[in-house]
Design a protein around this motif. Structure first.
Motif, PDB file in Angstrom:
ATOM      1  N   GLY A  17       0.826  -1.212   0.000  1.00  9.39           N
ATOM      2  CA  GLY A  17       0.000   0.000   0.000  1.00  9.39           C
ATOM      3  C   GLY A  17       0.855   1.254   0.000  1.00  9.39           C
ATOM      4  N   VAL A  18       1.886   1.265   0.868  1.00  6.62           N
ATOM      5  CA  VAL A  18       2.773   2.435   0.927  1.00  6.62           C
ATOM      6  C   VAL A  18       3.520   2.590  -0.393  1.00  6.62           C
ATOM      7  CG1 VAL A  18       4.784   3.396   2.063  1.00  6.62           C
ATOM      8  CG2 VAL A  18       2.964   2.409   3.414  1.00  6.62           C
ATOM      9  N   ALA A  20       2.496   1.686  -3.341  1.00  4.69           N
ATOM     10  CA  ALA A  20       1.570   2.236  -4.337  1.00  4.69           C
ATOM     11  C   ALA A  20       1.400   3.731  -4.148  1.00  4.69           C
ATOM     12  CB  ALA A  20       0.217   1.526  -4.233  1.00  4.69           C
ATOM     13  N   LEU A  21       1.354   4.171  -2.886  1.00  6.09           N
ATOM     14  CA  LEU A  21       1.232   5.611  -2.624  1.00  6.09           C
ATOM     15  C   LEU A  21       2.465   6.359  -3.124  1.00  6.09           C
ATOM     16  CD1 LEU A  21      -0.376   6.117   0.863  1.00  6.09           C
ATOM     17  CD2 LEU A  21      -1.282   6.643  -1.388  1.00  6.09           C
TER      18      LEU A  21
END
Lengths: 171, 100
Positions: A17-18, A20-21
């Motif tokens: 998730g990080v 992707a951010l």
């Protein structure tokens, strides 16, 4: 060992998730459209990893096949075709830069505030659904949407051809 | 912050980043890609909520979004090609005479 594996699963969801951010943030900053496309592709692959870790493997596969394999390859071809060196290469940002950043910060800030102070629905243990359940829901309940999808695709193909042909007539 | 909260936050942040890119960048192709990033953020929230509730409806909607994204790109790229053929530039300010 089992607990470690489960924790590893959760940890990997956070890492992906990080990542992707970070890739999404790079898309705003990078200069050349090809670099932006590569950042977007990595964001999509990371999101595919998140989907796989959540247990929806078929969506992970389609994320990589359709988004990265079809949509982004088409986009990369368009970028290679249109290697126009214009002002948008030297000056990345439009005159709405400050306004846009302020708006985005306010948007995220309001949502984070809502997260922090709102009432949460109690997080249940995630229920997994398999491909079989998805397929029966898809073709029993949503068959009309499925058929309409084919109409949409045909309309898109006809529209693309009409755009090209119409421009030939006028140009 | 538990997993669902984190995923919803990531999806919101991805949507905000995509919206920011559409607003602040001046390159047409980059703006299109930022729109794809917005769609990806929405997909992530749909998948995480579908996974949380155990219903397949969210996953079905994700598939429909895939199709819409493919159709959008299939129509948008020829339009960009024609715009570039007309003005030889990808910068959005050059097309400000298109309004109305």
């Amino acid at each position: 060992m089992e607990a470690l594996l489960q924790n590893l699963d959760t940890l990997l969801v956070y890492v992906f998730g990080v990542a992707a951010l970070v890739a999404g943030a790079l898309m705003i900053v990078l200069r050349h459209p090809m670099q932006v496309a590569m950042a977007l592709i990595s964001a999509m692959v990371f999101l595919g990893g998140v989907y796989g870790l959540l247990g929806v493997h078929f969506i992970a596969a389609f994320q990589v096949l359709i988004y990265v394999g079809a949509v982004m390859v088409f986009m990369v071809y368009a970028i290679m075709l249109l290697d126009v060196r214009d002002k948008s290469y030297t000056q990345r940002f439009s005159r709405f830069l400050v306004l846009g950043i302020a708006g985005a910060v306010i948007f995220v800030g309001v949502l984070v505030y809502g997260f922090a102070h709102g009432q949460h629905a109690s997080a249940r243990a995630s229920v997994s659904f398999g491909l079989q359940q998805f397929a029966s829901a898809f073709l029993n309940e949503y068959w009309l949407h499925f058929e309409l999808t084919s109409v949409l695709l045909v309309a898109a193909v006809v529209a693309a051809m009409a755009v090209i042909r119409g421009s030939k007539r006028h140009g | 912050m538990d997993k669902l909260q984190f995923l919803v936050f990531v999806s919101v942040a991805l949507f905000a980043l995509g919206l920011l890119g559409v607003i602040v960048r001046r390159n047409l192709l980059v703006m299109l890609m930022c729109m794809e990033l917005m769609l990806n953020g929405v997909n992530l929230s749909l998948v995480s909520f579908a996974q949380q509730t155990g219903t397949a409806s969210g996953a079905v909607l994700v598939f429909l979004i895939f199709v819409v994204a493919a159709a959008e790109i299939a129509v948008a790229i020829p339009i960009v090609l024609l715009l570039v053929r007309r003005k030889r530039t990808l910068e959005t300010d050059a097309y400000s005479d298109l309004k109305g």
